[in-house]
Design a protein around this motif. Sequence first.
Motif, mmCIF file in Angstrom:
data_model
loop_
_atom_site.group_PDB
_atom_site.id
_atom_site.type_symbol
_atom_site.label_atom_id
_atom_site.label_comp_id
_atom_site.label_asym_id
_atom_site.label_seq_id
_atom_site.Cartn_x
_atom_site.Cartn_y
_atom_site.Cartn_z
ATOM 1 N N ILE A 201 0.830 -1.207 0.000
ATOM 2 C CA ILE A 201 0.000 0.000 0.000
ATOM 3 C C ILE A 201 0.862 1.253 0.000
ATOM 4 C CG2 ILE A 201 -1.682 1.318 1.350
ATOM 5 C CD1 ILE A 201 -2.796 -1.385 2.336
ATOM 6 N N CYS A 202 1.862 1.274 0.877
ATOM 7 C CA CYS A 202 2.728 2.456 0.966
ATOM 8 C C CYS A 202 3.558 2.632 -0.306
ATOM 9 C CB CYS A 202 3.644 2.336 2.186
ATOM 10 S SG CYS A 202 2.765 2.403 3.763
ATOM 11 N N TYR A 203 3.971 1.526 -0.903
ATOM 12 C CA TYR A 203 4.759 1.641 -2.130
ATOM 13 C C TYR A 203 3.948 2.280 -3.251
ATOM 14 C CZ TYR A 203 7.252 0.310 -6.359
ATOM 15 O OH TYR A 203 7.877 0.343 -7.578
ATOM 16 N N PHE A 204 2.713 1.838 -3.429
ATOM 17 C CA PHE A 204 1.901 2.398 -4.502
ATOM 18 C C PHE A 204 1.459 3.832 -4.193
ATOM 19 C CE2 PHE A 204 1.513 -2.001 -5.956
ATOM 20 C CZ PHE A 204 1.660 -1.814 -7.331
ATOM 21 N N LEU A 205 1.330 4.164 -2.921
ATOM 22 C CA LEU A 205 1.094 5.564 -2.583
ATOM 23 C C LEU A 205 2.278 6.433 -2.976
ATOM 24 C CD1 LEU A 205 -0.632 5.328 0.928
ATOM 25 C CD2 LEU A 205 -1.655 6.157 -1.205
ATOM 26 N N TYR A 206 3.480 5.921 -2.735
ATOM 27 C CA TYR A 206 4.672 6.680 -3.132
ATOM 28 C C TYR A 206 4.761 6.793 -4.651
ATOM 29 C CZ TYR A 206 9.488 8.046 -3.832
ATOM 30 O OH TYR A 206 10.619 8.711 -4.237
ATOM 31 N N ILE A 207 4.496 5.691 -5.356
ATOM 32 C CA ILE A 207 4.537 5.724 -6.822
ATOM 33 C C ILE A 207 3.500 6.710 -7.370
ATOM 34 C CG2 ILE A 207 4.033 4.367 -8.881
ATOM 35 C CD1 ILE A 207 6.815 3.937 -7.763
ATOM 36 N N THR A 208 2.348 6.785 -6.714
ATOM 37 C CA THR A 208 1.344 7.773 -7.126
ATOM 38 C C THR A 208 1.890 9.190 -7.001
ATOM 39 O OG1 THR A 208 -0.439 6.287 -6.425
ATOM 40 C CG2 THR A 208 -0.989 8.618 -6.693
ATOM 41 N N GLY A 209 2.558 9.474 -5.891
ATOM 42 C CA GLY A 209 3.171 10.785 -5.733
ATOM 43 C C GLY A 209 4.279 11.038 -6.743
ATOM 44 N N PHE A 210 5.041 10.005 -7.054
ATOM 45 C CA PHE A 210 6.111 10.130 -8.046
ATOM 46 C C PHE A 210 5.541 10.473 -9.423
ATOM 47 C CE2 PHE A 210 8.791 8.033 -11.258
ATOM 48 C CZ PHE A 210 9.973 8.737 -11.063
ATOM 49 N N MET A 211 4.481 9.772 -9.817
ATOM 50 C CA MET A 211 3.842 10.067 -11.100
ATOM 51 C C MET A 211 3.199 11.459 -11.092
ATOM 52 S SD MET A 211 2.096 6.327 -11.672
ATOM 53 C CE MET A 211 1.174 6.845 -13.111
ATOM 54 N N TRP A 212 2.613 11.810 -9.972
ATOM 55 C CA TRP A 212 2.038 13.142 -9.819
ATOM 56 C C TRP A 212 3.101 14.213 -10.050
ATOM 57 C CZ3 TRP A 212 -0.795 14.694 -4.640
ATOM 58 C CH2 TRP A 212 -1.277 16.006 -4.755
ATOM 59 N N PHE A 213 4.276 14.000 -9.470
ATOM 60 C CA PHE A 213 5.366 14.967 -9.639
ATOM 61 C C PHE A 213 5.789 15.076 -11.100
ATOM 62 C CE2 PHE A 213 10.010 15.415 -10.024
ATOM 63 C CZ PHE A 213 10.144 16.715 -9.566
ATOM 64 N N ILE A 214 5.939 13.954 -11.768
ATOM 65 C CA ILE A 214 6.370 13.976 -13.173
ATOM 66 C C ILE A 214 5.346 14.704 -14.047
ATOM 67 C CG2 ILE A 214 6.905 12.546 -15.177
ATOM 68 C CD1 ILE A 214 9.061 12.535 -13.022
ATOM 69 N N LEU A 215 4.071 14.465 -13.788
ATOM 70 C CA LEU A 215 3.026 15.077 -14.612
ATOM 71 C C LEU A 215 2.886 16.581 -14.368
ATOM 72 C CD1 LEU A 215 0.268 12.309 -14.354
ATOM 73 C CD2 LEU A 215 1.771 12.797 -16.300
ATOM 74 N N THR A 216 3.395 17.084 -13.257
ATOM 75 C CA THR A 216 3.278 18.515 -12.965
ATOM 76 C C THR A 216 4.505 19.309 -13.378
ATOM 77 O OG1 THR A 216 4.101 18.109 -10.717
ATOM 78 C CG2 THR A 216 1.706 18.145 -11.034
ATOM 79 N N LEU A 217 5.516 18.652 -13.978
ATOM 80 C CA LEU A 217 6.718 19.373 -14.400
ATOM 81 C C LEU A 217 6.366 20.393 -15.485
ATOM 82 C CD1 LEU A 217 9.361 16.495 -14.549
ATOM 83 C CD2 LEU A 217 9.237 18.365 -12.889
ATOM 84 N N LYS A 218 6.922 21.602 -15.327
ATOM 85 C CA LYS A 218 6.664 22.681 -16.272
ATOM 86 C C LYS A 218 7.975 23.253 -16.774
ATOM 87 C CE LYS A 218 2.134 24.316 -14.717
ATOM 88 N NZ LYS A 218 1.353 25.503 -14.292
ATOM 89 N N ALA A 219 7.958 23.701 -17.999
ATOM 90 C CA ALA A 219 9.139 24.317 -18.593
ATOM 91 C C ALA A 219 9.544 25.546 -17.792
ATOM 92 C CB ALA A 219 8.858 24.691 -20.048
ATOM 93 N N LYS A 220 10.847 25.764 -17.681
ATOM 94 C CA LYS A 220 11.458 26.864 -16.946
ATOM 95 C C LYS A 220 11.232 26.777 -15.437
ATOM 96 C CE LYS A 220 11.085 30.142 -20.788
ATOM 97 N NZ LYS A 220 10.621 31.494 -21.211
ATOM 98 N N MET A 221 10.665 25.659 -14.986
ATOM 99 C CA MET A 221 10.454 25.446 -13.558
ATOM 100 C C MET A 221 11.110 24.160 -13.073
ATOM 101 S SD MET A 221 8.476 28.002 -12.544
ATOM 102 C CE MET A 221 7.733 27.413 -11.044
ATOM 103 N N TYR A 222 11.847 23.502 -13.952
ATOM 104 C CA TYR A 222 12.414 22.194 -13.627
ATOM 105 C C TYR A 222 13.348 22.270 -12.415
ATOM 106 C CZ TYR A 222 10.694 20.803 -18.250
ATOM 107 O OH TYR A 222 9.899 20.551 -19.330
ATOM 108 N N LYS A 223 14.225 23.247 -12.412
ATOM 109 C CA LYS A 223 15.207 23.332 -11.329
ATOM 110 C C LYS A 223 14.524 23.524 -9.982
ATOM 111 C CE LYS A 223 19.437 25.746 -9.983
ATOM 112 N NZ LYS A 223 20.404 26.819 -10.357
ATOM 113 N N TYR A 224 13.549 24.399 -9.928
ATOM 114 C CA TYR A 224 12.833 24.638 -8.671
ATOM 115 C C TYR A 224 12.061 23.397 -8.237
ATOM 116 C CZ TYR A 224 9.396 26.533 -5.405
ATOM 117 O OH TYR A 224 8.614 26.755 -4.310
ATOM 118 N N GLN A 225 11.403 22.721 -9.170
ATOM 119 C CA GLN A 225 10.601 21.560 -8.821
ATOM 120 C C GLN A 225 11.469 20.400 -8.339
ATOM 121 O OE1 GLN A 225 8.161 21.838 -12.666
ATOM 122 N NE2 GLN A 225 6.628 21.031 -11.241
#
Length: 463
Positions: A201-225
């Motif tokens: 359960i905890c592993y898939f919760l973490y993977i969900t957050g990991f995918m969430w992070f990848i999908l929210t990446l924006k140009a010119k904001m990579y370094k900050y993110q």
Amino acid sequence: MKRGGLIRMLVTFSSFFKENLITNAFSKSRNQINVHIDFIPASKMNLRIMERDLQSPRSASNARARNRRKSTEAFPDVMKVNGSDLLVNDQNKYRSMWIRTYSSVWMLVGFILVVYLGHLYLWGMIVVIQILMASELFNLLRRAHEDRRLPGFRLLNWHFFFTAMLFVYGRILSQQIMHAVTPEKFFYKLATSFMKYQMVICYFLYITGFMWFILTLKAKMYKYQFSQYAWTHMILIVVFTQSSFTAANIFEGIFWFLLPASLIAINDVAAYFFGFFFGKTPLIKLSPKKTWEGFLGASVTTVISAFMLASVLGRFQWFTCPRRDLSTSWLQCDPGPIFTPEIFELPSGLPWKEISVLPVQWHALCLGLFASVIAPFGGFFASGFKRAFNIKDFGGSIPGHGGFTDRMDCQMVMAVFAYIYHQSFVIPQYYPVEILLEQILGSLNFEEQKVILVALNTSIHTF
């Protein structure tokens, strides 16, 4: 002659005008900027230096760079004035001492109340402190402009935080969770299933957050993110994981939480007062307020206090008995040999013929030595960290102390050591009958328990 006299008069007027202009500008900037500086009155030699800097932009920029480098060597509150430390001669030091003392008294009263309420409330207090610490550290690198362009990014940090909390406390408190519900209820099956699949359960919760992070990446904001992503994981590893060992110590017996935490507080208070009244020799550049006098005085005080405090706490079952469930009922147990007094006869000629010593007091000496010598390096680490970000405190929640992170820097180091020491040198290396029975009743169903019972009957009749 008249031309030469006119030229000399113009040069004299120009020098006078330049001198007053520079002096007034320097005084004005000194009044506007709220920093501590050593003001040197303007003289002819100083004016020549200023003129040279004005004429040579390169030398002026080098001077400013030197001043910037110098300004990071010490905080203003410990700079030297008239050949002595400002910490010693500061007129407001007694006021700050009373504010710090007043806050400490209120924290002590609240802490005693929570200890009286028991293990579950202590754990709740630790969880609240962890959330407040995470909030302080999340805000440390936060940039409002970038966050407005990343809606929901703050929520992602808390998603990782509560995922880590679910994983760590699920592992540490698995035994207590199983005993919190009865086998006849629906919640027992739910708790059993959760403990069995908790890692998944905890592993898939973490993977969900990991995918969430990848999908929210924006140009010119990579370094900050990505910096925020790394910062979040650092908080979880360095801060949350270490402080979670405190909960494990609580359920092993309040003694193993209260004694290490008290030793850190005693060491901190003793170092403050010894340094306040006797401190003259700086201890480490990372924390200029620390002195050798405070460090040595606190070390002796902490070790003596550890031996005496263990004798008091070790005689109450409320502190020594481990908690195997999540209830708040009163505890009664066999404290074991480590909390059983031993009598030592003293040589003749002393007022006492014998003394009573608990074996746990010798272990307390080791905890006191660690709390006074090694645990302060957690505070030095925090001081260096604050210097890197040019801040005085992590927060302002506690008057005179800073934030919760400022108070827990040494506690985290001590909590990990107390847990490892207890597991390695205090608890028996074999499995007691009580633990084996708990594992059988909590992990096996009724049919499997009958198989073990038949096997035990056969083994007993054989012998």
